[in-house]
Design a protein around this motif. Sequence first.
Motif, PDB file in Angstrom:
ATOM      1  N   GLN A  47       0.846  -1.192   0.000  1.00  0.00           N
ATOM      2  CA  GLN A  47       0.000   0.000   0.000  1.00  0.00           C
ATOM      3  C   GLN A  47       0.880   1.240   0.000  1.00  0.00           C
ATOM      4  O   GLN A  47       1.863   1.318   0.755  1.00  0.00           O
ATOM      5  CB  GLN A  47      -0.944   0.035   1.213  1.00  0.00           C
ATOM      6  N   SER A  53      -1.819   5.997   9.496  1.00  0.00           N
ATOM      7  CA  SER A  53      -2.855   5.843  10.516  1.00  0.00           C
ATOM      8  C   SER A  53      -2.185   5.587  11.868  1.00  0.00           C
ATOM      9  O   SER A  53      -1.444   4.603  12.017  1.00  0.00           O
ATOM     10  CB  SER A  53      -3.770   4.665  10.169  1.00  0.00           C
ATOM     11  N   GLY A  59      -4.309   1.785   5.960  1.00  0.00           N
ATOM     12  CA  GLY A  59      -5.697   2.251   5.929  1.00  0.00           C
ATOM     13  C   GLY A  59      -6.685   1.177   6.347  1.00  0.00           C
ATOM     14  O   GLY A  59      -6.388  -0.025   6.335  1.00  0.00           O
ATOM     15  N   GLU A  60      -7.900   1.614   6.695  1.00  0.00           N
ATOM     16  CA  GLU A  60      -8.932   0.694   7.177  1.00  0.00           C
ATOM     17  C   GLU A  60      -9.320  -0.320   6.103  1.00  0.00           C
ATOM     18  O   GLU A  60      -9.548  -1.497   6.388  1.00  0.00           O
ATOM     19  CB  GLU A  60     -10.161   1.494   7.622  1.00  0.00           C
ATOM     20  N   GLY A  61      -9.381   0.141   4.842  1.00  0.00           N
ATOM     21  CA  GLY A  61      -9.730  -0.774   3.762  1.00  0.00           C
ATOM     22  C   GLY A  61      -8.707  -1.889   3.596  1.00  0.00           C
ATOM     23  O   GLY A  61      -9.071  -3.056   3.384  1.00  0.00           O
ATOM     24  N   LYS A  62      -7.430  -1.540   3.717  1.00  0.00           N
ATOM     25  CA  LYS A  62      -6.371  -2.551   3.597  1.00  0.00           C
ATOM     26  C   LYS A  62      -6.408  -3.512   4.779  1.00  0.00           C
ATOM     27  O   LYS A  62      -6.145  -4.716   4.627  1.00  0.00           O
ATOM     28  CB  LYS A  62      -5.003  -1.862   3.504  1.00  0.00           C
ATOM     29  N   GLN A  64      -9.129  -4.511   6.318  1.00  0.00           N
ATOM     30  CA  GLN A  64     -10.214  -5.451   6.020  1.00  0.00           C
ATOM     31  C   GLN A  64      -9.799  -6.461   4.947  1.00  0.00           C
ATOM     32  O   GLN A  64     -10.148  -7.648   5.021  1.00  0.00           O
ATOM     33  CB  GLN A  64     -11.463  -4.675   5.561  1.00  0.00           C
ATOM     34  N   GLU A  65      -9.043  -5.993   3.957  1.00  0.00           N
ATOM     35  CA  GLU A  65      -8.572  -6.889   2.895  1.00  0.00           C
ATOM     36  C   GLU A  65      -7.652  -7.969   3.458  1.00  0.00           C
ATOM     37  O   GLU A  65      -7.763  -9.153   3.100  1.00  0.00           O
ATOM     38  CB  GLU A  65      -7.832  -6.061   1.835  1.00  0.00           C
ATOM     39  N   CYS A  67      -7.618  -8.942   6.612  1.00  0.00           N
ATOM     40  CA  CYS A  67      -8.453  -9.790   7.489  1.00  0.00           C
ATOM     41  C   CYS A  67      -9.096 -10.918   6.691  1.00  0.00           C
ATOM     42  O   CYS A  67      -9.137 -12.078   7.147  1.00  0.00           O
ATOM     43  CB  CYS A  67      -9.539  -8.944   8.157  1.00  0.00           C
TER      44      CYS A  67
END
Length: 423
Positions: A47, A53, A59-62, A64-65, A67
């Motif tokens: 990324q 952060s 980032g939050e999206g990464k 979740q990915e 996870c």
Amino acid sequence: MCFQESAILVGVELPSHSRRTSLEYNLDELERLAHSAGAVVLKRFTQQLKWVSPATLIGEGKVQEICAAVRQMKPDLVIFDEELSPAQQRNLEAAFQVRVIDRSQLILDIFAQRARSKEGKLQVELAQLEYLLPRLTRRWTHLSRLGGGIGTRGPGETQLEVDRRRVRERIGTLKRRLMTVERTRSLQRRERAEVPYATIALVGYTNSGKSTLMNALTRAGVSVEDKLFATLDPTIRCLRLPNGDRAMIADTVGFINKIPHSLVEAFKSTLEEVRSADLLLHVVDASNPQYDDQIQVVEEVLRDIGAWERAQILVYNKIDAISAPPFQRSPEHGSREICLISALTGQGIDDLLVSIGKLLNQGKEQVEFCLSSAQGRFLSILRQRGRIIEERFEDGSIHVRALVTPKLAGQMRKWLCSTYPIS
């Protein structure tokens, strides 16, 4: 059959990155580190960050990915290429539900596996504990999260403080023991200085072929593996040069990009071998496309430990694995001597030995002594540790002219004056 852990790698490009090496190259190196530690890599994530952060680095999206990949592949750990703060490590572990470590912790683990000597084990344990101390809070989250009410106050923090105190006490003990080891090393260095042989240190990026070169020069029998940090503990051997001189040569630990500061601090006594050497052989893996960046990394560490001013030979190794020789001279290289070799096949080794002899000769001085027949032992010392230029016998005395190191010249004058004091 030993258990092999599986890992997912995460690399990020921070806004502060100098872009000296690409993100993919850094991840390739991280994967090799993971293999050296005994892990198999299942997947890699990258990324580019415009901002960091504070909670999770990425980032939050990464998050979740990753996870989703963790739930699917079920790895044993997730390894980040950047150093994580204790809070980031704790939050990421809570999100992934697996262990999360960073590059520094991975390198420390490899060092812990490779350390064989008593000093090496002490140095690695000290670096690990200093890394662990600010991260102890995550070890006791199950207690610190206890709710309010009778019987639920305090045990988490109490246990945490006990643990911190024990770690600090152990750090203090290790530092005292390392001071004793360092004093012993200093005595050994002084004893070697009394034997006026020049000292040479092999330095370079990890896996550049220093141990293979050490074996080619001295038949030292140092363990050689195609792994990062295969050699940790220093090895010192005697080297015979083509001009008849002898030198002491030391194989030292390799350097790497983003090396943990705690490791540099813990290994200062070992790196002292580099700082006190008369000559540095900077071994470079010429087959690595990023060899210029690796040269910069090593030079930065040499500056940090105060060894940059030492005489150096830039040794491009593994030329048998490339079709064209590397660019031999640039402003960054300055006036340093450059040698192209293959430590594996022996190509260029003779030229390297000649270059070593020439550089070590530059610091020597020519001396003349008139020795009596009773002073034959001094003539033997000159023959063994210096180079005789002229030797003639006149009226029962031996007139000798020799090329010696300044240390030997001073010792000879002191010995001869003490044998026959000047009135």
